[in-house]
Design a protein around this motif. Sequence first.
Motif, PDB file in Angstrom:
ATOM      1  N   THR A 165      -4.330  40.181  38.617  1.00  0.00           N
ATOM      2  CA  THR A 165      -3.644  41.048  37.663  1.00  0.00           C
ATOM      3  C   THR A 165      -2.318  40.442  37.245  1.00  0.00           C
ATOM      4  O   THR A 165      -1.636  39.823  38.066  1.00  0.00           O
ATOM      5  N   PRO A 166      -1.921  40.606  35.986  1.00  0.00           N
ATOM      6  CA  PRO A 166      -0.578  40.164  35.580  1.00  0.00           C
ATOM      7  C   PRO A 166       0.505  41.085  36.125  1.00  0.00           C
ATOM      8  O   PRO A 166       1.690  40.746  36.081  1.00  0.00           O
ATOM      9  N   GLY A 167       0.106  42.239  36.632  1.00  0.00           N
ATOM     10  CA  GLY A 167       1.055  43.207  37.183  1.00  0.00           C
ATOM     11  C   GLY A 167       0.521  44.615  37.017  1.00  0.00           C
ATOM     12  O   GLY A 167      -0.463  44.846  36.307  1.00  0.00           O
ATOM     13  N   ALA A 168       1.145  45.555  37.675  1.00  0.00           N
ATOM     14  CA  ALA A 168       0.744  46.953  37.515  1.00  0.00           C
ATOM     15  C   ALA A 168       1.082  47.428  36.107  1.00  0.00           C
ATOM     16  O   ALA A 168       1.981  46.890  35.451  1.00  0.00           O
ATOM     17  N   TRP A 169       0.364  48.433  35.648  1.00  0.00           N
ATOM     18  CA  TRP A 169       0.625  48.992  34.320  1.00  0.00           C
ATOM     19  C   TRP A 169       2.056  49.529  34.282  1.00  0.00           C
ATOM     20  O   TRP A 169       2.471  50.327  35.122  1.00  0.00           O
ATOM     21  N   ALA A 170       2.810  49.069  33.286  1.00  0.00           N
ATOM     22  CA  ALA A 170       4.233  49.423  33.210  1.00  0.00           C
ATOM     23  C   ALA A 170       4.535  50.442  32.114  1.00  0.00           C
ATOM     24  O   ALA A 170       5.668  50.540  31.646  1.00  0.00           O
ATOM     25  N   GLY A 171       3.527  51.209  31.706  1.00  0.00           N
ATOM     26  CA  GLY A 171       3.735  52.200  30.655  1.00  0.00           C
ATOM     27  C   GLY A 171       4.505  53.418  31.128  1.00  0.00           C
ATOM     28  O   GLY A 171       4.633  53.679  32.332  1.00  0.00           O
ATOM     29  N   GLU A 204      -4.854  35.588  38.745  1.00  0.00           N
ATOM     30  CA  GLU A 204      -3.417  35.768  38.548  1.00  0.00           C
ATOM     31  C   GLU A 204      -2.916  36.900  39.446  1.00  0.00           C
ATOM     32  O   GLU A 204      -3.357  38.036  39.310  1.00  0.00           O
ATOM     33  N   GLY A 205      -2.022  36.578  40.357  1.00  0.00           N
ATOM     34  CA  GLY A 205      -1.443  37.599  41.226  1.00  0.00           C
ATOM     35  C   GLY A 205      -0.022  37.870  40.784  1.00  0.00           C
ATOM     36  O   GLY A 205       0.864  37.055  41.022  1.00  0.00           O
ATOM     37  N   GLY A 206       0.210  38.998  40.133  1.00  0.00           N
ATOM     38  CA  GLY A 206       1.518  39.259  39.557  1.00  0.00           C
ATOM     39  C   GLY A 206       2.213  40.471  40.131  1.00  0.00           C
ATOM     40  O   GLY A 206       1.679  41.582  40.115  1.00  0.00           O
ATOM     41  N   SER A 207       3.410  40.271  40.671  1.00  0.00           N
ATOM     42  CA  SER A 207       4.374  41.315  41.004  1.00  0.00           C
ATOM     43  C   SER A 207       3.805  42.365  41.960  1.00  0.00           C
ATOM     44  O   SER A 207       2.904  42.110  42.740  1.00  0.00           O
ATOM     45  N   TYR A 227       0.423  33.107  42.194  1.00  0.00           N
ATOM     46  CA  TYR A 227       0.901  34.322  42.880  1.00  0.00           C
ATOM     47  C   TYR A 227       2.411  34.349  42.697  1.00  0.00           C
ATOM     48  O   TYR A 227       3.109  33.420  43.121  1.00  0.00           O
ATOM     49  N   THR A 228       2.925  35.380  42.050  1.00  0.00           N
ATOM     50  CA  THR A 228       4.317  35.338  41.637  1.00  0.00           C
ATOM     51  C   THR A 228       4.950  36.726  41.582  1.00  0.00           C
ATOM     52  O   THR A 228       4.260  37.724  41.384  1.00  0.00           O
ATOM     53  N   VAL A 229       6.261  36.755  41.753  1.00  0.00           N
ATOM     54  CA  VAL A 229       7.008  38.015  41.708  1.00  0.00           C
ATOM     55  C   VAL A 229       7.095  38.563  40.285  1.00  0.00           C
ATOM     56  O   VAL A 229       7.269  39.755  40.078  1.00  0.00           O
ATOM     57  N   ALA A 252      10.172  26.850  38.713  1.00  0.00           N
ATOM     58  CA  ALA A 252      11.193  27.431  39.586  1.00  0.00           C
ATOM     59  C   ALA A 252      10.636  28.540  40.477  1.00  0.00           C
ATOM     60  O   ALA A 252      11.095  28.716  41.609  1.00  0.00           O
ATOM     61  N   LEU A 253       9.644  29.271  39.993  1.00  0.00           N
ATOM     62  CA  LEU A 253       9.104  30.417  40.730  1.00  0.00           C
ATOM     63  C   LEU A 253       8.203  30.014  41.904  1.00  0.00           C
ATOM     64  O   LEU A 253       7.885  30.860  42.741  1.00  0.00           O
ATOM     65  N   LYS A 254       7.761  28.757  41.945  1.00  0.00           N
ATOM     66  CA  LYS A 254       6.857  28.300  43.022  1.00  0.00           C
ATOM     67  C   LYS A 254       5.596  29.163  43.070  1.00  0.00           C
ATOM     68  O   LYS A 254       5.274  29.781  44.085  1.00  0.00           O
ATOM     69  N   ILE A 255       4.865  29.166  41.967  1.00  0.00           N
ATOM     70  CA  ILE A 255       3.734  30.090  41.847  1.00  0.00           C
ATOM     71  C   ILE A 255       2.395  29.503  42.277  1.00  0.00           C
ATOM     72  O   ILE A 255       1.411  30.233  42.388  1.00  0.00           O
ATOM     73  N   ILE A 256       2.331  28.179  42.513  1.00  0.00           N
ATOM     74  CA  ILE A 256       1.032  27.571  42.769  1.00  0.00           C
ATOM     75  C   ILE A 256       0.681  27.587  44.258  1.00  0.00           C
ATOM     76  O   ILE A 256       1.550  27.746  45.118  1.00  0.00           O
TER      77      ILE A 256
END
Length: 327
Positions: A165-171, A204-207, A227-229, A252-256
């Motif tokens: 997921t790119p992240g939880a739904w932010a609506g 994609e692991g997001g936030s 996998y990223t914040v 910079a995020l070290k996502i890999i």
Amino acid sequence: MATTERKQLLLDFEKPLAELATRIDQIRQLAEENGVDVTSQIRQLEARAMQLREEIFSSLSPSQRLQVARHPRRPSTLDYIQSISDEWMELHGDRCGSDDPALVGGVGRLGGKPVVMLGHQKGRDTKDNVARNFGMASPGGYRKALRLMEHANKFGMPIVTFIDTPGAWAGIEAEHQGQGEAIAYNLREMFCFDVPIICTVIGEGGSGGALGIGVGDRLLMFEHSVYTVATPEACAAILWKDASKAPQAAVALKIISHDLKNLGIIDLILPEPVGGAHSDPLQAANTLKQALLDNLEDLNRFTPQERRQLRYEKFRKMGVFTEVAHS
């Protein structure tokens, strides 16, 4: 039609491979038309294509790996579940009036033993993505996940989660329904479960959207997953007010996977077929299944109390830093 569709799904850095494949097809066609045997030349070009593919995919930048992780044909949660499980029954609803299609789950058998499997689910095309909200789960999705995990814990079934997921739904509606509370509640409860928990980043692991089903005894990650914040685009927009600096943010995020393994965030990197998991989904599924079976066998050696303690210690070790005294 198939050729056009394939070209549309090519990533930027795959263009040299496409050009070489086109050249091979042209030579083969000309040879057939003129009755010439070019078998050895074709074999050499195909070997060169495989070598080039290996070179490209062994030296991807973080932003390029993000493109692979987001590939529309990358295997999804339901793809993996259907490939690795002996039996599978999807369960619906959070028992509070919601059934979020962006987060799916149910009961099945893995290696002949009952397990609960759940994860984020993206769509295959625009219509399906809209229906599944691009894999961005709502509070109801995380509450459904918790209901399934509580069911697993009650009946002694291991929990297997798939993060994509790119992240939880932010609506605004998600905030009204308690998005932050739903994720935080999952985090707390997953630390308390007695049964083994294995989480795998398949894309994609997001936030917090990823972390909402990401607390486990083992965290696995496919080689070209991220996998990223926060997404690199969001990070660049926040830090530099310029989303075009996303590639810089990705570094910079070290996502890999290799960076995260070195940082102690993940436990195991799952190798992907040359060209990414989407190039050979069955091979990727076999790799995942074997890793899950091996880790479940290992985790079953511990008592529930030992697993909970090790799970707690695993996350307490993350983010350790050292202060340097200045004279």
